[in-house]
Write a protein that holds these residues in place. Structure first.
Motif, PDB file in Angstrom:
ATOM      1  N   PHE A  68       0.836  -1.194   0.000  1.00 22.81           N
ATOM      2  CA  PHE A  68       0.000   0.000   0.000  1.00 22.81           C
ATOM      3  C   PHE A  68       0.873   1.247   0.000  1.00 22.81           C
ATOM      4  O   PHE A  68       2.100   1.148  -0.036  1.00 22.81           O
ATOM      5  CB  PHE A  68      -0.957  -0.068   1.192  1.00 22.81           C
ATOM      6  N   GLN A  85      11.044 -18.243  -5.666  1.00 23.29           N
ATOM      7  CA  GLN A  85       9.595 -18.475  -5.581  1.00 23.29           C
ATOM      8  C   GLN A  85       8.860 -17.721  -6.682  1.00 23.29           C
ATOM      9  O   GLN A  85       7.939 -18.240  -7.310  1.00 23.29           O
ATOM     10  CB  GLN A  85       9.062 -17.998  -4.228  1.00 23.29           C
ATOM     11  N   ILE A 109       6.435 -18.799 -10.003  1.00 20.18           N
ATOM     12  CA  ILE A 109       5.114 -18.242 -10.308  1.00 20.18           C
ATOM     13  C   ILE A 109       5.108 -17.696 -11.737  1.00 20.18           C
ATOM     14  O   ILE A 109       4.149 -17.882 -12.488  1.00 20.18           O
ATOM     15  CB  ILE A 109       4.746 -17.123  -9.298  1.00 20.18           C
ATOM     16  N   PHE A 125     -10.153  -9.822  -5.927  1.00 17.02           N
ATOM     17  CA  PHE A 125      -9.338  -9.167  -4.911  1.00 17.02           C
ATOM     18  C   PHE A 125      -7.909  -8.956  -5.373  1.00 17.02           C
ATOM     19  O   PHE A 125      -6.997  -8.814  -4.578  1.00 17.02           O
ATOM     20  CB  PHE A 125      -9.361  -9.987  -3.617  1.00 17.02           C
ATOM     21  N   ASN A 127      -9.781  -8.347   5.582  1.00 19.37           N
ATOM     22  CA  ASN A 127     -10.556  -8.574   4.372  1.00 19.37           C
ATOM     23  C   ASN A 127      -9.672  -9.146   3.268  1.00 19.37           C
ATOM     24  O   ASN A 127      -8.443  -9.029   3.306  1.00 19.37           O
ATOM     25  CB  ASN A 127     -11.189  -7.262   3.907  1.00 19.37           C
ATOM     26  N   LEU A 128     -10.315  -9.741   2.284  1.00 20.47           N
ATOM     27  CA  LEU A 128      -9.547 -10.405   1.231  1.00 20.47           C
ATOM     28  C   LEU A 128      -8.821  -9.415   0.322  1.00 20.47           C
ATOM     29  O   LEU A 128      -7.884  -9.784  -0.377  1.00 20.47           O
ATOM     30  CB  LEU A 128     -10.458 -11.316   0.403  1.00 20.47           C
ATOM     31  N   ASP A 129      -9.221  -8.151   0.352  1.00 21.12           N
ATOM     32  CA  ASP A 129      -8.493  -7.139  -0.425  1.00 21.12           C
ATOM     33  C   ASP A 129      -7.366  -6.523   0.402  1.00 21.12           C
ATOM     34  O   ASP A 129      -6.788  -5.521   0.006  1.00 21.12           O
ATOM     35  CB  ASP A 129      -9.443  -6.049  -0.929  1.00 21.12           C
ATOM     36  N   ARG A 130      -7.100  -7.107   1.539  1.00 23.01           N
ATOM     37  CA  ARG A 130      -6.007  -6.742   2.446  1.00 23.01           C
ATOM     38  C   ARG A 130      -6.295  -5.503   3.299  1.00 23.01           C
ATOM     39  O   ARG A 130      -5.434  -5.117   4.105  1.00 23.01           O
ATOM     40  CB  ARG A 130      -4.661  -6.576   1.722  1.00 23.01           C
ATOM     41  N   HIS A 164      -3.125 -12.627  -2.858  1.00 24.31           N
ATOM     42  CA  HIS A 164      -2.869 -12.665  -4.307  1.00 24.31           C
ATOM     43  C   HIS A 164      -1.638 -13.510  -4.633  1.00 24.31           C
ATOM     44  O   HIS A 164      -1.633 -14.251  -5.599  1.00 24.31           O
ATOM     45  CB  HIS A 164      -2.691 -11.244  -4.841  1.00 24.31           C
ATOM     46  N   LYS A 165      -0.610 -13.396  -3.819  1.00 24.26           N
ATOM     47  CA  LYS A 165       0.629 -14.122  -4.133  1.00 24.26           C
ATOM     48  C   LYS A 165       0.612 -15.556  -3.606  1.00 24.26           C
ATOM     49  O   LYS A 165       1.439 -16.378  -4.000  1.00 24.26           O
ATOM     50  CB  LYS A 165       1.831 -13.369  -3.575  1.00 24.26           C
ATOM     51  N   GLY A 181       1.649 -19.503  -4.273  1.00 24.60           N
ATOM     52  CA  GLY A 181       2.994 -19.646  -4.833  1.00 24.60           C
ATOM     53  C   GLY A 181       4.075 -18.988  -4.015  1.00 24.60           C
ATOM     54  O   GLY A 181       5.200 -19.445  -3.979  1.00 24.60           O
ATOM     55  N   TYR A 182       3.721 -17.879  -3.360  1.00 22.57           N
ATOM     56  CA  TYR A 182       4.748 -17.108  -2.667  1.00 22.57           C
ATOM     57  C   TYR A 182       4.522 -17.118  -1.162  1.00 22.57           C
ATOM     58  O   TYR A 182       3.468 -16.702  -0.679  1.00 22.57           O
ATOM     59  CB  TYR A 182       4.761 -15.660  -3.170  1.00 22.57           C
ATOM     60  N   VAL A 183       5.522 -17.581  -0.452  1.00 20.90           N
ATOM     61  CA  VAL A 183       5.449 -17.623   1.006  1.00 20.90           C
ATOM     62  C   VAL A 183       6.299 -16.492   1.567  1.00 20.90           C
ATOM     63  O   VAL A 183       7.528 -16.530   1.504  1.00 20.90           O
ATOM     64  CB  VAL A 183       5.955 -18.977   1.538  1.00 20.90           C
ATOM     65  N   PRO A 221       8.306 -14.631   4.183  1.00 18.22           N
ATOM     66  CA  PRO A 221       8.985 -15.086   5.417  1.00 18.22           C
ATOM     67  C   PRO A 221       8.277 -14.586   6.680  1.00 18.22           C
ATOM     68  O   PRO A 221       8.437 -15.154   7.758  1.00 18.22           O
ATOM     69  CB  PRO A 221      10.382 -14.468   5.310  1.00 18.22           C
ATOM     70  N   TRP A 252     -16.129 -15.676  -0.306  1.00 16.00           N
ATOM     71  CA  TRP A 252     -15.092 -16.085  -1.249  1.00 16.00           C
ATOM     72  C   TRP A 252     -14.009 -16.974  -0.613  1.00 16.00           C
ATOM     73  O   TRP A 252     -13.438 -17.850  -1.257  1.00 16.00           O
ATOM     74  CB  TRP A 252     -14.452 -14.829  -1.837  1.00 16.00           C
ATOM     75  N   ARG A 309     -13.992 -20.636  -1.250  1.00 18.87           N
ATOM     76  CA  ARG A 309     -13.815 -21.212  -2.583  1.00 18.87           C
ATOM     77  C   ARG A 309     -12.550 -22.068  -2.637  1.00 18.87           C
ATOM     78  O   ARG A 309     -11.565 -21.785  -1.947  1.00 18.87           O
ATOM     79  CB  ARG A 309     -13.685 -20.096  -3.621  1.00 18.87           C
TER      80      ARG A 309
END
Lengths: 719, 719
Positions: free
Chosen positions: A189, A662, A666, A711, B177-180, B195-196, B199-201, B203, B230, B233
């Protein structure tokens, strides 16, 4: 024991900087390994003398305190007198006038306000390594350059070095909203914590200023072009002032976006007509209020009459009338209006490609001199690849500035490694044939061929609250490359990749050239798996994430079908004289060559031509086959990037290795997704099999069409 | 030379950790200074032996690799055999069965699944410092405890130490929320980068798990109670699975919020009626899908029929019917339903205070055994101070859990230092007189007085993307205190403040007791300048930032006027038998005493009584005067915090000092704003002068009323 001591210290230095989360950007100073450079640097940094005092010199000192102990293991020492204890001189030409010759003064003077000169100066039998500017900011730029040269372990302290920026305003455009969401932002953000300002100063603001100054960025527009008028309220200007105060020593001016309808929303007027005297008075009052708080305020960035934003057209006025009214308000303070050429009306034009030229060419010469028209690099909208915008070269008496998009809205967002230096170089080197036959976009941008004094390169920021600033570590290279190209639009993207990778990973990293190789090839790879051969605007609707060649419905020029025009007869947008004739907006030399599908560079083929599926390309392949080969090559390239990266596992620190590793995985998935979705979709029109040479696209078109991402970052979701 | 070597090393250790941005929380390990502890630890850590292998032991090893080199300057050494090279034993009771006596096995067994025992074990003439649990998670908890005791430099390795949690589910509720965006989040945005994922963890997910495990938190609900369906899902469950996999070794189970109307939104059904068989089938299928991905999934957190959220009432069903339907779906997998008691209908009840008891008391005994009713600490809504919720003690056969709010929605958000340990202790120690005359809220929560087996303490998270996690550094103390109280609701808040401050700033910090002093007094200070003497719900509308005693219009129980009821006749909400009689929902012992304005604790006075301005308080002061004194005292306290903090300038690292220093200055301004705005407003009713003893409130009431904050964090702005 002493050796052990240093060995341990060295080891500990290494250890202590192991947690590389990317926050330090290209300013991640590290220990200098070349003995000669280290010892010379150590000597000069033991007697630093400033010829004056000012906040920019404090910033220099702050930077030295950060860099030098890490680079040479010792703190800098400041000399108390200019002769005996001094070994390094820092100051302006005027400050050093007594110790440098007239010729040298002349040489430095020619470098302008922001240029710098550095090198050894002999004085009374002693050598002083000196960094001199015409203003303190030049000295700061010189010091950053010095630190970079030392960090890259390639400096020769005996040589002279000077440089000065070719473009006057080198600007980041933040598309940051006041609620901290970022339009087309993929790195978290907004770093502007408006709520806690003015009381709370996040240390990040200072690091942001350092990073920008280190690459010569001297202007920032803090707010989204789809602006909210609120930013112009006194309580928000009080917050902006705090940022401006922080940025000032770093040579950075603050700009704000001005919502054209602010006189209605904030001023309580019934109109925003630029020719209305109350409206003009509103803006004069606002501008006065701003300059009272921020005496060096840069000016306004305006998006008007585009994508639903308010503007002068509502009142029957044109862009010049709108811009000039604001320019008049700003002129007494030397403020600027940066008016965007990215305009298109509610009514769909025959071809959106033509809109900017249609609106701005007739206004050539009508804008006040403190107005710059900010033009996107291409005529559509930051597509993976676009030919240069036909406005460059089309007007003679209008200040034109370049707008690049650093944030990867259409280029993989934050999950893909796409170095944009190569693409921007391609644009800047494009021959416009106007005003001179040898003209290029770069020569227009920096005023060489136009005589334009007020020059601008703006980049839409990719910066957010993510710890590494840009989401993807390699997003940093685009911020860096933008700054470097704004400073010097003739730099090669390879050189910039070299600089960035060496500063980021260390010049002695074994395999550094592999990293540069990935970077240099990454843009072409992305174009291949997204929009090869001039295809464009076939991404997912609204969030622009992933492929969406099937997007249709609603406003035509917001769909994919409008742009690719695939059918059983072929594919591509006819912009020749048999079609929209947008080609005609370019110089005749270009229009003539590009009109011929056999002569146009194939990377632009479907941008300008609608061609049958069996059209034969230079390779001898049919159009259909060539399309499939490009998509397939894109996927293969992305796989090769991962393979190359993984060969560096033991030389790159674990945290950054793993981060990129990573993301490259992707990227491969997303490349495959693009390839599969686009080829399966286009095949429904081409009605031809996939060539055997390529990996056969997998999956089910209906499945790809069914995917939804409400989202996805960078948009305001509706729910 | 050797001394110099270590001196330098030590200096370098110090230097290398100077940049304290708060990211490391209370796990910010530092060098141990007490020689005896250091050398003993060094010895034990040179022969660590694990009696088994499992992912939780890997987590232990990971933690040791982080902590030990910093604490003692040496890496841990792992023993290859349990006898000769081993000095420290780690394992479960079963794993160590051959080397420990039966009595000790019994003692450990009684500590339950999550308890731990540590101490020296003599075996064949050698001493092994051992940490033993019944399950690996107990060993992990023991190791965290050991590291904390060493870090606080107070461990005696000869002593035995054991502990086990008193509450079964110790849970963070994220309102993410899911939109962060984060509802009521003031520390940036959601740390879940949906969103990531997968695939992306980041740290950070691991550091989050470490921090929670270190204080015993064993459950997290990832999504907002005002949930979007959502999250249920399959593509999102795939993302949730990645988090669950990361958290599992740390003993943390994942929960999700379930939107009651999901069968309509996701399942395409026309109803969400809990008694409809298709609805039940929908949930069974969803639950099955989730458990396939996440075999230890915790269950659902549900906000139903409250503030516009869907629920069983739409179908004429009650909360038990709604909850039990979900419970049936989850029961085969031992999953839980956590059903919130924070309910109030669209129709305004006579007094919102009474709503939860009115709805849930009649349902006592009707909930399935895998349902827990999660009850906020007070009956209104996380006000700066509330008397305990009358549901505690009012039901006999219903699992009740506690919901505290860690995020400071009503307590200064992220710009104020308010330690909540004291407030929570006040609630937990409150005497409920039911089911036993000696019952307290703590004894209900942990099942002591109810026999309830399924126990829960939930805290609404204050965590976000801010580098220091919680926005305000001292927000970390509330995360810490919540975890500690969930583990043991009988702990004193002073002890917790001691622990946290020592782990955060170092036990040997000179002046550490001053920090604890600020913490202990901070909640009372905030109550004084916000809502003294039982006032409540007089904050700004919607964002809840700052004072808003004048808020009126719209739904009555969302206004301030509804709650303070100030008029020329006095102030306060009459909840005695002459008013709403909410008091009657408490035990008679309480109702009787609190009904009398002369006997009720004055901190609750205006919560339950409407009293004239000249009502005489215990101090002999009139109500009006006492109100003004409290507001004034609040401001004075906040000033004293800054003064105290500034006395620590030279002992606290610069970055954290400056961070808190800036925020304490903001806190003073906000305290003054609260005092001025509230007193000027209430004066319009009291029509009395301000007493001369207090600083006279400054400013203009109309100005305070005019302030607006549409972009305040923690809400979704409308623009």
């Amino acid at each position: 024991m002493k050796n052990l001591f240093y060995a341990f210290l060295f080891f500990f230095c290494i250890q202590s900087v192991q947690a590389k989360d990317g926050y330090d950007l290209w300013l991640d100073y590290s220990s200098i390994k070349t003995p000669a450079i280290r010892s010379e640097a150590e000597s000069f940094f033991s007697g630093i003398y400033f010829f004056g005092k000012n906040p920019t010199y404090n910033a220099i000192q702050f930077e030295m305190e950060k860099a030098i102990p890490i680079m040479i293991g010792k703190s800098p020492i400041y000399a108390t007198d200019r002769i005996n204890s001094a070994k390094m001189w820092l100051g302006t030409r005027e400050e050093l006038a007594q110790v440098i010759g007239l010729d040298q003064q002349m040489e430095i003077k020619n470098l302008g306000d922001e240029g710098y000169w550095m090198g050894p100066i002999e004085f009374q039998g002693k050598t002083y390594f000196s960094i001199i500017g015409n203003k303190p900011i030049g000295v700061l730029y010189g010091v950053f350059r010095l630190l970079q040269e030392i960090q890259r372990e390639q400096i020769d302290f005996k040589e002279e070095l000077s440089d000065s920026p070719k473009v006057k305003i080198r600007m980041l455009n933040h598309w940051d909203n006041l609620d901290r969401t970022v339009e087309r932002g993929y790195a978290g953000f907004s770093i502007w914590d408006w709520h806690k300002l003015p009381g709370y100063v996040d240390p990040r603001y200072i690091d942001y200023a350092r990073a920008n100054a280190s690459i010569g960025i001297n202007a920032v527009s803090l707010t989204n072009v789809n602006a909210n008028a609120w930013i112009l309220r006194p309580d928000f200007i009080e917050k902006v002032k705090v940022l401006a105060d922080i940025f000032r020593p770093y040579g950075i001016k603050v700009y704000l976006t001005a919502r054209f309808s602010a006189p209605i929303e904030l001023g309580g007027l019934e109109t925003a007509d630029p020719l209305n005297s109350e409206v003009a008075a509103f803006w004069k009052e606002k501008v006065g209020m701003i300059y009272k708080a921020i005496p060096d305020f840069g000016g306004f960035v305006v998006k008007a009459n585009s994508e639903g934003q308010p503007g002068p057209h509502e009142y029957g006025r044109n862009h010049a009338e709108g811009a000039n009214m604001l320019a008049d308000a700003l002129a007494p303070y030397k403020g600027l209006v940066i008016w965007r050429a990215f305009v298109y009306s509610h009514e769909i034009d025959e071809d959106r490609h033509k809109q900017a030229n249609l609106e701005f060419e007739p206004l050539d010469g009508k804008f006040k001199e403190n107005v710059i028209i900010q033009v996107k690099n291409g005529a559509i909208d930051f597509q993976p690849r676009e030919p240069f915008h036909p406005l460059f070269g089309a007007v003679k008496s209008t200040n034109l500035g370049m707008e690049f998009q650093i944030t990867q809205e259409y280029l993989g967002q934050a999950t893909q490694l796409v170095y944009l230096g190569t693409f921007w170089e391609e644009v800047l080197k494009s021959n416009t044939y106007r005003p001179k036959s040898s003209s290029t976009v770069a020569k227009i941008i920096d005023g060489t061929d136009t005589g334009q004094k007020l020059t601008l390169m703006a980049g839409v920021s990719n910066i957010g609250t993510d710890r590494n600033w840009t989401g993807h570590l390699f997003g940093q290279s685009n911020w860096y490359a933008f700054g470097r190209l704004a400073w010097d639009p003739y730099l090669s993207s390879e050189k910039i990749a070299e600089e960035w990778s060496e500063l980021t990973f260390g010049p002695k990293l074994s395999g550094i050239e592999k990293i540069q190789g990935i970077m240099i090839n990454s843009h072409e790879a992305a174009v291949n798996y997204m929009t090869p051969l001039g295809l464009h605007h076939i991404m997912g609707r609204s969030h622009h994430y992933g492929p969406g060649p099937w997007v249709e419905g609603g406003r035509a020029d917001w769909t994919s079908l409008y742009y690719h025009r695939a059918g059983s007869d072929g594919i591509g947008f006819d912009r020749t004289s048999s079609g929209s004739n947008a080609l005609n907006q370019y110089a005749p030399e270009i229009a003539e060559v590009w009109s011929d599908p056999k002569k146009i560079p194939e990377k632009y083929l479907l941008w300008f031509h609608h061609l049958p599926w069996d059209f034969e390309l230079k390779s001898g392949n049919s159009l259909w086959k060539e399309i499939t080969l490009h998509y397939d090559q894109g996927v293969k390239s992305s796989r090769s990037f991962l393979q190359t990266w993984q060969s560096l596992e033991n030389v790159i620190d674990e945290e950054r290795f793993d981060h990129v590793n990573q993301l490259l995985k992707i990227q491969i998935k997303e490349a495959e997704w693009w390839r599969n979705a686009c080829l399966l979709y286009f095949q429904t029109f081409a009605d031809r099999p996939f060539p055997s040479e390529i990996e056969q696209p997998e999956g089910d078109l209906e499945y790809y069409k069914s995917l939804s991402f409400p989202f996805a970052p960078g948009i305001k979701p509706n729910w």
